[in-house]
Design an enzyme around this catalytic site. Structure first.
Site, PDB file in Angstrom:
ATOM      1  N   THR A 120      16.692   2.773  33.982  1.00 34.17           N
ATOM      2  CA  THR A 120      16.511   4.074  33.319  1.00 34.17           C
ATOM      3  C   THR A 120      15.383   4.818  34.000  1.00 34.17           C
ATOM      4  OG1 THR A 120      16.074   5.204  31.208  1.00 34.17           O
ATOM      5  CG2 THR A 120      14.887   3.153  31.562  1.00 34.17           C
ATOM      6  N   LYS A 134      12.715   5.876  26.469  1.00 30.72           N
ATOM      7  CA  LYS A 134      13.691   4.810  26.216  1.00 30.72           C
ATOM      8  C   LYS A 134      13.095   3.461  26.597  1.00 30.72           C
ATOM      9  CE  LYS A 134      18.151   7.161  26.872  1.00 30.72           C
ATOM     10  NZ  LYS A 134      19.486   7.036  27.488  1.00 30.72           N
ATOM     11  N   ASP A 156      23.370   4.189  27.085  1.00 29.32           N
ATOM     12  CA  ASP A 156      23.832   5.565  26.980  1.00 29.32           C
ATOM     13  C   ASP A 156      23.915   5.928  25.501  1.00 29.32           C
ATOM     14  OD1 ASP A 156      24.759   7.596  29.063  1.00 29.32           O
ATOM     15  OD2 ASP A 156      26.113   7.923  27.376  1.00 29.32           O
ATOM     16  N   PHE A 216      11.578  12.304  22.248  1.00 31.94           N
ATOM     17  CA  PHE A 216      12.217  13.101  23.298  1.00 31.94           C
ATOM     18  C   PHE A 216      13.547  13.652  22.771  1.00 31.94           C
ATOM     19  CE2 PHE A 216      15.781  10.428  24.769  1.00 31.94           C
ATOM     20  CZ  PHE A 216      15.491   9.253  24.104  1.00 31.94           C
ATOM     21  N   LYS A 234      10.227   4.663  14.755  1.00 31.79           N
ATOM     22  CA  LYS A 234      11.565   5.073  15.213  1.00 31.79           C
ATOM     23  C   LYS A 234      12.438   3.829  15.402  1.00 31.79           C
ATOM     24  CE  LYS A 234      14.134   7.501  18.829  1.00 31.79           C
ATOM     25  NZ  LYS A 234      14.140   8.252  20.081  1.00 31.79           N
ATOM     26  N   HIS A 287      19.309   4.039  16.550  1.00 28.23           N
ATOM     27  CA  HIS A 287      20.536   3.590  17.204  1.00 28.23           C
ATOM     28  C   HIS A 287      20.222   2.681  18.389  1.00 28.23           C
ATOM     29  CE1 HIS A 287      18.719   7.176  18.781  1.00 28.23           C
ATOM     30  NE2 HIS A 287      19.445   7.144  19.885  1.00 28.23           N
ATOM     31  N   ARG A 288      19.259   3.096  19.208  1.00 25.82           N
ATOM     32  CA  ARG A 288      18.939   2.331  20.424  1.00 25.82           C
ATOM     33  C   ARG A 288      18.350   0.975  20.049  1.00 25.82           C
ATOM     34  NH1 ARG A 288      16.475   6.006  22.417  1.00 25.82           N
ATOM     35  NH2 ARG A 288      18.342   6.760  23.443  1.00 25.82           N
TER      36      ARG A 288
HETATM   37  P1  IMP Z   1      21.484   9.740  27.584  1.00 26.38           P
HETATM   38  O1  IMP Z   1      22.665  10.161  28.422  1.00 26.38           O
HETATM   39  O2  IMP Z   1      21.641   8.388  26.962  1.00 26.38           O
HETATM   40  O3  IMP Z   1      20.166   9.873  28.292  1.00 26.38           O
HETATM   41  O4  IMP Z   1      21.389  10.696  26.334  1.00 26.38           O
HETATM   42  C1  IMP Z   1      22.020  11.943  26.284  1.00 26.38           C
HETATM   43  C2  IMP Z   1      21.131  12.953  25.599  1.00 26.38           C
HETATM   44  O5  IMP Z   1      21.042  12.607  24.222  1.00 26.38           O
HETATM   45  C3  IMP Z   1      19.720  12.992  26.143  1.00 26.38           C
HETATM   46  O6  IMP Z   1      19.574  14.037  27.040  1.00 26.38           O
HETATM   47  C4  IMP Z   1      18.888  13.224  24.926  1.00 26.38           C
HETATM   48  O7  IMP Z   1      18.640  14.593  24.831  1.00 26.38           O
HETATM   49  C5  IMP Z   1      19.744  12.770  23.774  1.00 26.38           C
HETATM   50  N1  IMP Z   1      19.244  11.521  23.245  1.00 26.38           N
HETATM   51  C6  IMP Z   1      19.611  10.258  23.576  1.00 26.38           C
HETATM   52  N2  IMP Z   1      18.936   9.369  22.863  1.00 26.38           N
HETATM   53  C7  IMP Z   1      18.108  10.073  22.070  1.00 26.38           C
HETATM   54  C8  IMP Z   1      17.133   9.699  21.109  1.00 26.38           C
HETATM   55  O8  IMP Z   1      16.852   8.519  20.848  1.00 26.38           O
HETATM   56  N3  IMP Z   1      16.511  10.711  20.505  1.00 26.38           N
HETATM   57  C9  IMP Z   1      16.768  12.019  20.764  1.00 26.38           C
HETATM   58  N4  IMP Z   1      17.644  12.418  21.649  1.00 26.38           N
HETATM   59  C10 IMP Z   1      18.316  11.450  22.310  1.00 26.38           C
END
Ligand code: IMP
Length: 195
Positions: free
Chosen positions: A12, A17, A70, A146, A170, A175-176
């Site tokens: 990453t 993250k 993702d 973020f 958080k 979810h993560r």
């Molecule tokens: P990614 O492709 O997993 O990086 O996530 C896609 C988009 O979803 C990112 O650009 C973030 O704006 C949003 N995103 C993903 N995870 C989170 C989170 O935990 N909090 C807030 N926004 C998130």
């Protein structure tokens, strides 16, 4: 030789993250290292397909056992938008654009979905899922985190947005963290360790 089950390489470039993962993995005594290599991010309606494709590509590049993650934000009143297109939507209309789309919308239920994909040179990719239910707030609140954190209030979070929570807080709702915990349990259990 890698300490099997005790070290996870996280591909990453997102420090937020990575810090979330570092704290979750410490619960399982798994150390983690951030691998900032470019992995493809395909366009697909399905987060698992996106995560798997990135994980396969990353292993081709580095030859190491790795995880990628993702995530997407799914808003019920918008039929799941932006979902797998969250990254593009964040870069284009951002949190303010989402709040505009949600103006005068009473039903504000939404959820974040996360897929952690593990892949190694020896094994087929394996995916772990996490989900955080909540609501889109009426305005941006908080300065931590973020992405869409300032406009997402997780259920059980006392009406605070993710951006009003420390990383540890958080991780109690996210979810993560849910997906990472499932991975960590699998990774640290059983006789066949991965590193
Ligand atoms: P990614 O492709 O997993 O990086 O996530 C896609 C988009 O979803 C990112 O650009 C973030 O704006 C949003 N995103 C993903 N995870 C989170 C989170 O935990 N909090 C807030 N926004 C998130």
């Amino acid at each position: 030789m890698f300490p099997r089950g005790r070290l996870a390489f996280f591909v990453t470039s997102n420090l937020h993250k990575f810090n979330e993962a570092r704290q979750v993995f410490s619960e399982y005594k798994v150390a983690t290292a951030m691998l900032k290599i470019k992995a493809v991010e395909i366009q697909d309606d399905n987060l698992e397909n996106i995560a798997k494709a990135s994980a396969i590509d990353a292993v081709k590049t580095c030859g190491l056992p790795i995880i990628v993650e993702d995530a997407g934000l799914f808003i019920e009143a918008l039929n799941g938008f932006p979902g797998p297109y969250s990254s593009y939507v964040y870069r284009t209309i951002g949190t303010i654009g989402i709040l505009k789309l949600m103006k005068n919308v009473d039903k504000r239920d939404a959820y974040f979905q996360s897929v952690v994909a593990f892949n190694s040179p020896e094994e087929a990719p394996k995916c772990f899922h996490g989900k955080a239910k909540g609501k889109i707030s009426l305005e941006e609140r908080g300065s931590l985190g973020f992405g869409f954190d300032p406009i997402f209030e997780p259920s059980g979070g006392g009406n605070r947005t993710f951006a009003e929570m420390t990383t540890n807080e958080k991780n109690e709702h996210s979810h993560r963290a849910g997906a990472l915990r499932k991975f960590a349990k699998w990774y640290t259990s059983g006789s066949k360790r991965r590193f």
